[in-house]
Scaffold this motif. Structure first.
Motif, PDB file in Angstrom:
ATOM      1  N   HIS A  65       0.810  -1.213   0.000  1.00 30.84           N
ATOM      2  CA  HIS A  65       0.000   0.000   0.000  1.00 30.84           C
ATOM      3  C   HIS A  65       0.849   1.271   0.000  1.00 30.84           C
ATOM      4  N   VAL A  66       2.153   1.097  -0.149  1.00 26.04           N
ATOM      5  CA  VAL A  66       3.090   2.221  -0.122  1.00 26.04           C
ATOM      6  C   VAL A  66       3.410   2.658  -1.546  1.00 26.04           C
ATOM      7  N   GLU A  67       3.341   3.952  -1.762  1.00 20.90           N
ATOM      8  CA  GLU A  67       3.744   4.550  -3.038  1.00 20.90           C
ATOM      9  C   GLU A  67       4.829   5.572  -2.728  1.00 20.90           C
ATOM     10  N   GLN A  68       5.986   5.396  -3.328  1.00 20.37           N
ATOM     11  CA  GLN A  68       7.102   6.318  -3.112  1.00 20.37           C
ATOM     12  C   GLN A  68       7.352   7.138  -4.363  1.00 20.37           C
ATOM     13  N   ILE A  69       7.489   8.428  -4.159  1.00 25.41           N
ATOM     14  CA  ILE A  69       7.857   9.348  -5.226  1.00 25.41           C
ATOM     15  C   ILE A  69       9.061  10.111  -4.696  1.00 25.41           C
ATOM     16  N   SER A  70      10.209   9.907  -5.308  1.00 27.44           N
ATOM     17  CA  SER A  70      11.447  10.423  -4.715  1.00 27.44           C
ATOM     18  C   SER A  70      11.542  11.944  -4.719  1.00 27.44           C
ATOM     19  N   TYR A  71      11.164  12.578  -5.796  1.00 28.66           N
ATOM     20  CA  TYR A  71      11.306  14.030  -5.865  1.00 28.66           C
ATOM     21  C   TYR A  71      10.233  14.604  -6.786  1.00 28.66           C
ATOM     22  N   VAL A  72       9.668  15.712  -6.374  1.00 30.32           N
ATOM     23  CA  VAL A  72       8.694  16.431  -7.185  1.00 30.32           C
ATOM     24  C   VAL A  72       9.011  17.916  -7.056  1.00 30.32           C
ATOM     25  N   PRO A  73       9.090  18.654  -8.159  1.00 30.07           N
ATOM     26  CA  PRO A  73       9.306  20.100  -8.052  1.00 30.07           C
ATOM     27  C   PRO A  73       8.197  20.742  -7.216  1.00 30.07           C
ATOM     28  N   HIS A  74       8.555  21.794  -6.496  1.00 26.45           N
ATOM     29  CA  HIS A  74       7.589  22.443  -5.599  1.00 26.45           C
ATOM     30  C   HIS A  74       6.323  22.858  -6.334  1.00 26.45           C
ATOM     31  N   SER A  75       6.452  23.286  -7.579  1.00 25.70           N
ATOM     32  CA  SER A  75       5.277  23.712  -8.343  1.00 25.70           C
ATOM     33  C   SER A  75       4.272  22.578  -8.521  1.00 25.70           C
ATOM     34  N   GLU A  76       4.756  21.321  -8.521  1.00 28.02           N
ATOM     35  CA  GLU A  76       3.865  20.167  -8.671  1.00 28.02           C
ATOM     36  C   GLU A  76       3.376  19.641  -7.326  1.00 28.02           C
ATOM     37  N   VAL A  77       4.078  19.953  -6.269  1.00 29.86           N
ATOM     38  CA  VAL A  77       3.701  19.455  -4.944  1.00 29.86           C
ATOM     39  C   VAL A  77       2.288  19.902  -4.592  1.00 29.86           C
ATOM     40  N   LEU A  78       1.946  21.131  -4.924  1.00 25.07           N
ATOM     41  CA  LEU A  78       0.628  21.655  -4.586  1.00 25.07           C
ATOM     42  C   LEU A  78      -0.482  20.855  -5.246  1.00 25.07           C
ATOM     43  N   THR A  79      -0.222  20.313  -6.424  1.00 22.77           N
ATOM     44  CA  THR A  79      -1.206  19.462  -7.084  1.00 22.77           C
ATOM     45  C   THR A  79      -1.463  18.216  -6.245  1.00 22.77           C
ATOM     46  N   TYR A  80      -0.393  17.638  -5.713  1.00 21.40           N
ATOM     47  CA  TYR A  80      -0.541  16.457  -4.861  1.00 21.40           C
ATOM     48  C   TYR A  80      -1.276  16.796  -3.565  1.00 21.40           C
ATOM     49  N   THR A  81      -0.948  17.918  -2.944  1.00 19.23           N
ATOM     50  CA  THR A  81      -1.585  18.242  -1.658  1.00 19.23           C
ATOM     51  C   THR A  81      -3.083  18.481  -1.826  1.00 19.23           C
ATOM     52  N   ARG A  82      -3.480  19.018  -2.944  1.00 21.83           N
ATOM     53  CA  ARG A  82      -4.902  19.306  -3.151  1.00 21.83           C
ATOM     54  C   ARG A  82      -5.689  18.072  -3.576  1.00 21.83           C
ATOM     55  N   ALA A  83      -5.021  17.070  -4.125  1.00 28.55           N
ATOM     56  CA  ALA A  83      -5.720  15.880  -4.629  1.00 28.55           C
ATOM     57  C   ALA A  83      -5.776  14.746  -3.611  1.00 28.55           C
ATOM     58  N   THR A  84      -4.914  14.778  -2.609  1.00 32.27           N
ATOM     59  CA  THR A  84      -4.857  13.682  -1.638  1.00 32.27           C
ATOM     60  C   THR A  84      -6.071  13.725  -0.714  1.00 32.27           C
ATOM     61  N   GLN A  85      -6.439  12.583  -0.195  1.00 30.46           N
ATOM     62  CA  GLN A  85      -7.556  12.544   0.751  1.00 30.46           C
ATOM     63  C   GLN A  85      -7.134  13.077   2.119  1.00 30.46           C
ATOM     64  N   LEU A  86      -5.922  12.694   2.565  1.00 31.05           N
ATOM     65  CA  LEU A  86      -5.459  13.047   3.900  1.00 31.05           C
ATOM     66  C   LEU A  86      -3.965  13.363   3.856  1.00 31.05           C
ATOM     67  N   LEU A  87      -3.579  14.435   4.506  1.00 30.06           N
ATOM     68  CA  LEU A  87      -2.167  14.820   4.592  1.00 30.06           C
ATOM     69  C   LEU A  87      -1.634  14.444   5.972  1.00 30.06           C
ATOM     70  N   MET A  88      -0.477  13.812   5.996  1.00 25.76           N
ATOM     71  CA  MET A  88       0.162  13.428   7.259  1.00 25.76           C
ATOM     72  C   MET A  88       1.289  14.410   7.546  1.00 25.76           C
ATOM     73  N   LEU A  89       1.228  15.029   8.722  1.00 22.40           N
ATOM     74  CA  LEU A  89       2.246  15.987   9.139  1.00 22.40           C
ATOM     75  C   LEU A  89       2.929  15.442  10.384  1.00 22.40           C
ATOM     76  N   LEU A  90       4.101  14.879  10.188  1.00 26.42           N
ATOM     77  CA  LEU A  90       4.873  14.298  11.281  1.00 26.42           C
ATOM     78  C   LEU A  90       5.995  15.265  11.623  1.00 26.42           C
ATOM     79  N   VAL A  91       6.053  15.694  12.868  1.00 23.57           N
ATOM     80  CA  VAL A  91       7.108  16.606  13.283  1.00 23.57           C
ATOM     81  C   VAL A  91       8.202  15.831  14.005  1.00 23.57           C
ATOM     82  N   ASN A  92       9.367  16.458  14.098  1.00 27.33           N
ATOM     83  CA  ASN A  92      10.502  15.825  14.770  1.00 27.33           C
ATOM     84  C   ASN A  92      10.197  15.577  16.239  1.00 27.33           C
ATOM     85  N   ASP A  93      10.512  14.382  16.694  1.00 21.41           N
ATOM     86  CA  ASP A  93      10.351  14.041  18.103  1.00 21.41           C
ATOM     87  C   ASP A  93      11.642  14.429  18.826  1.00 21.41           C
TER      88      ASP A  93
END
Length: 193
Positions: A65-93
């Motif tokens: 169930h894992v999909e890895q995308i190594s690098y995406v230009p910042h201009s394309e990142v916004l497309t991914y953030t708007r299309a995803t169902q849920l965004l995971m924000l993990l901060v440094n412990d």
């Protein structure tokens, strides 16, 4: 247009300090308890992902169930953030996490997609998620809280109602922050004059 599957995305560098084995346990347990959850699940990682994270996902039988995308230009990142169902924000412990606000917090909020934050619920990034009505934050070790949040969001997704609440997010923009800095500097200049 939103992804059809229950795509949960982490965007950016996921190092060992940000990795959350407890989250992967929560996801794995939900997948065993609710077959439909696992069937629809996609864990998307955009950016460099620590190998230990991938190993922990494999231990939870989530590799398929894992999909890895190594690098995406910042201009394309916004497309991914708007299309995803849920965004995971993990901060440094780490000890100084309370005053740390990752830059992607603002991009996630601006995407108007639900956010599952992992970190101290009283940290500054958590306050922004809460005040912007963008999602929920579970503590680093709060597996049950993570499971509840994921189950709730998955239930909303199945009904076609997974979205953020309407909130005034303009105060979290760069333009607003620049205006606050300008006002502060003007006040300082006025006091010295």
């Amino acid at each position: 247009e939103l992804e059809e599957k229950f795509v949960c995305s982490h965007i950016g560098f996921l190092n060992q300090d940000r990795n959350s084995p407890v989250l992967w346990e929560a996801v794995g347990e939900l997948g065993k308890e609710i077959p439909a959850f696992k069937e629809k699940l996609v864990l998307r990682f955009i950016g460099k992902t620590d190998p230990l994270c991938l190993q922990q996902l494999a231990e939870q039988e989530l590799s398929a169930h894992v999909e890895q995308i190594s690098y995406v230009p910042h201009s394309e990142v916004l497309t991914y953030t708007r299309a995803t169902q849920l965004l995971m924000l993990l901060v440094n412990d780490v000890p100084n996490v309370m005053g740390h606000i990752p830059g992607k917090t603002y991009e996630y909020v601006g995407s108007r997609r639900p956010v599952l934050g992992i970190g101290p619920p009283k940290a500054d990034f958590a306050r922004i998620i809460s005040e912007s009505k963008s999602g929920t934050v579970s503590g680093f070790q709060d597996k049950e809280g993570m499971k509840r949040a994921l189950f709730k969001m998955f239930s909303q997704y199945k009904k076609g109602k997974l979205h953020t609440e309407d909130a005034d997010i303009d105060r979290f923009t760069r333009k607003h922050a620049a205006g606050q800095i300008a006002n502060f500097m003007n006040e300082m200049i006025s006091e010295k004059a």
